[in-house]
Design a protein around this motif. Sequence first.
Motif, mmCIF file in Angstrom:
data_model
loop_
_atom_site.group_PDB
_atom_site.id
_atom_site.type_symbol
_atom_site.label_atom_id
_atom_site.label_comp_id
_atom_site.label_asym_id
_atom_site.label_seq_id
_atom_site.Cartn_x
_atom_site.Cartn_y
_atom_site.Cartn_z
ATOM 1 N N CYS B 127 -0.497 8.048 -1.912
ATOM 2 C CA CYS B 127 -0.375 7.363 -3.213
ATOM 3 C C CYS B 127 0.872 6.482 -3.223
ATOM 4 C CB CYS B 127 -0.311 8.371 -4.350
ATOM 5 S SG CYS B 127 -0.175 7.550 -5.959
ATOM 6 N N PRO B 128 0.685 5.163 -3.392
ATOM 7 C CA PRO B 128 1.834 4.259 -3.312
ATOM 8 C C PRO B 128 2.747 4.287 -4.540
ATOM 9 C CG PRO B 128 -0.157 3.017 -3.797
ATOM 10 C CD PRO B 128 -0.577 4.445 -3.607
ATOM 11 N N CYS B 147 -1.098 5.968 -12.420
ATOM 12 C CA CYS B 147 -2.112 5.525 -11.458
ATOM 13 C C CYS B 147 -2.461 4.054 -11.679
ATOM 14 C CB CYS B 147 -3.369 6.379 -11.596
ATOM 15 S SG CYS B 147 -4.684 5.899 -10.480
ATOM 16 N N VAL B 148 -2.488 3.289 -10.571
ATOM 17 C CA VAL B 148 -2.848 1.878 -10.665
ATOM 18 C C VAL B 148 -4.283 1.617 -10.194
ATOM 19 C CG1 VAL B 148 -0.499 1.013 -10.489
ATOM 20 C CG2 VAL B 148 -1.799 1.406 -8.397
ATOM 21 N N GLY B 149 -4.993 2.674 -9.824
ATOM 22 C CA GLY B 149 -6.398 2.544 -9.452
ATOM 23 C C GLY B 149 -6.641 1.844 -8.139
ATOM 24 N N CYS B 150 -5.768 2.068 -7.145
ATOM 25 C CA CYS B 150 -5.902 1.356 -5.870
ATOM 26 C C CYS B 150 -6.905 2.014 -4.929
ATOM 27 C CB CYS B 150 -4.556 1.240 -5.170
ATOM 28 S SG CYS B 150 -3.942 2.815 -4.522
ATOM 29 N N ARG B 151 -7.317 3.247 -5.237
ATOM 30 C CA ARG B 151 -8.342 3.988 -4.464
ATOM 31 C C ARG B 151 -7.873 4.490 -3.093
ATOM 32 N NH1 ARG B 151 -10.933 -0.378 -6.762
ATOM 33 N NH2 ARG B 151 -12.804 0.021 -7.984
ATOM 34 N N TYR B 152 -6.610 4.377 -2.774
ATOM 35 C CA TYR B 152 -6.149 4.924 -1.479
ATOM 36 C C TYR B 152 -6.467 6.416 -1.390
ATOM 37 C CZ TYR B 152 -3.529 0.949 0.399
ATOM 38 O OH TYR B 152 -3.182 -0.246 0.932
ATOM 39 N N LEU B 164 -12.970 7.084 -8.777
ATOM 40 C CA LEU B 164 -12.283 6.252 -9.758
ATOM 41 C C LEU B 164 -13.071 6.315 -11.061
ATOM 42 C CD1 LEU B 164 -9.702 4.559 -9.186
ATOM 43 C CD2 LEU B 164 -11.147 2.571 -9.558
ATOM 44 N N HIS B 169 -10.528 3.482 -15.019
ATOM 45 C CA HIS B 169 -10.102 2.841 -13.769
ATOM 46 C C HIS B 169 -8.869 3.512 -13.162
ATOM 47 C CE1 HIS B 169 -13.104 -0.086 -14.666
ATOM 48 N NE2 HIS B 169 -12.515 -0.388 -15.800
ATOM 49 N N THR B 170 -8.765 4.818 -13.347
ATOM 50 C CA THR B 170 -7.712 5.583 -12.667
ATOM 51 C C THR B 170 -8.378 6.693 -11.863
ATOM 52 O OG1 THR B 170 -7.475 7.006 -14.606
ATOM 53 C CG2 THR B 170 -5.951 5.149 -14.429
#
Lengths: 158, 242
Positions: B127-128, B147-152, B164, B169-170
Amino acid sequence: MSKFKDAEHLVRLAGACAVVLVLFLLVRAHFIPKSFGQYGHFRGDALAEQSSKTISYAGHKVCEDCHADVLEVKKAGKHAGVNCEACHGPLAKHAEDPGSVVPQLPDTAVLCVRCHEENIAKPKTFPQVVSKEHSGGTVCKTCHVPHSPLLQPGDKKS
Amino acid sequence: MITRRKLLMLLPAAAFAWEYVLAGTPDVAPNYNSSEHWWGMLLDIDKCIGCGNCVRACATENDVPEGYFRTWVERYHVADWQQDTPLVDSPNGGKDGFPESSAVGGKNFFVPKMCNHCADSPCTQVCPVGATFHTPDGVVLVDSSYCVGCRYCVQACPYGCRFLHPTKHTAEKCSLCYHRITKGLTTACCENCPTGARQLADLKNPNDPIHEFLKTHSVQVLKPHLATGAKAFYHDLDGSVR
């Protein structure tokens, strides 16, 4: 002293650095939530937010407080280990306000086969029936007591 | 120089400050000390009947959107010559139960799946923004406000336990019903499992039946070679399960 006579620009630079540092600390203090680091490298309040969510399933202990009579019946039978809400559905609202939230009786024709319809992947020791052959659509509770699922009293035991 | 008057005025202030120190940091929930627990789950393949009660209960308790799953049930069919290539199906995550299988012979069983609440979870590592974290009591949670919803994390989870959220979108995942276990209740899936195939386990509680079970039964975690420190313990897990 003459060594430092041209050091005025350094003082100004140091002043600018100090201003930037103070600004950085202020911005940082503003953006980092107060509870950050309370339990670890995350926002501590996130835990309280998670645990403050409302529950839908009251838990069998709450049910048993009022419905001790059903517990007695259930304890003696095969369904002793099945918790109330597994069949009756989520009833935390009923537990909170038993007067105004009245649960629906489950339809045993739908309910029982969820567990007891024959399936090749079910453990062999688990009681299973092919419902079409077993009862042909007759509602299960015509013959069985759901809380203690042998045949109705008076009939011979299945 | 502190005069007698000043000292007398300071005393109540000091008492008030001491009271504040004694109160300590406010805890997660009343009567719950997160440092006294270490949560995991026991899943007994021998007892799972694939009724889907856990999936439905989880969806109700946690508002899981239709078509997404925090827990689901898979049905395995392993013919004796295809140990490495089992046939797996999970219609709607097992939420509506399982139709009669077309499989003939072989080994057939159900496997309930969920977040393994890994002690060294890959999802937390990738998680970034630090939105995923380990609680002091061993639960992996998502702070959806970070959470920015990047899906990593969705890609990193080797067990496929994350998704997601279609409208927020989180990242979403099993929270081990953190709102229930901090109130002394068990999880919604365990509460509603009719056969006791799922049991919440507190590994820090010496009186928890899990300890006796782990000593006396054959227990396995999923993908142990990944060293995720998974805490979902499966009893009688077949080698074909991925």
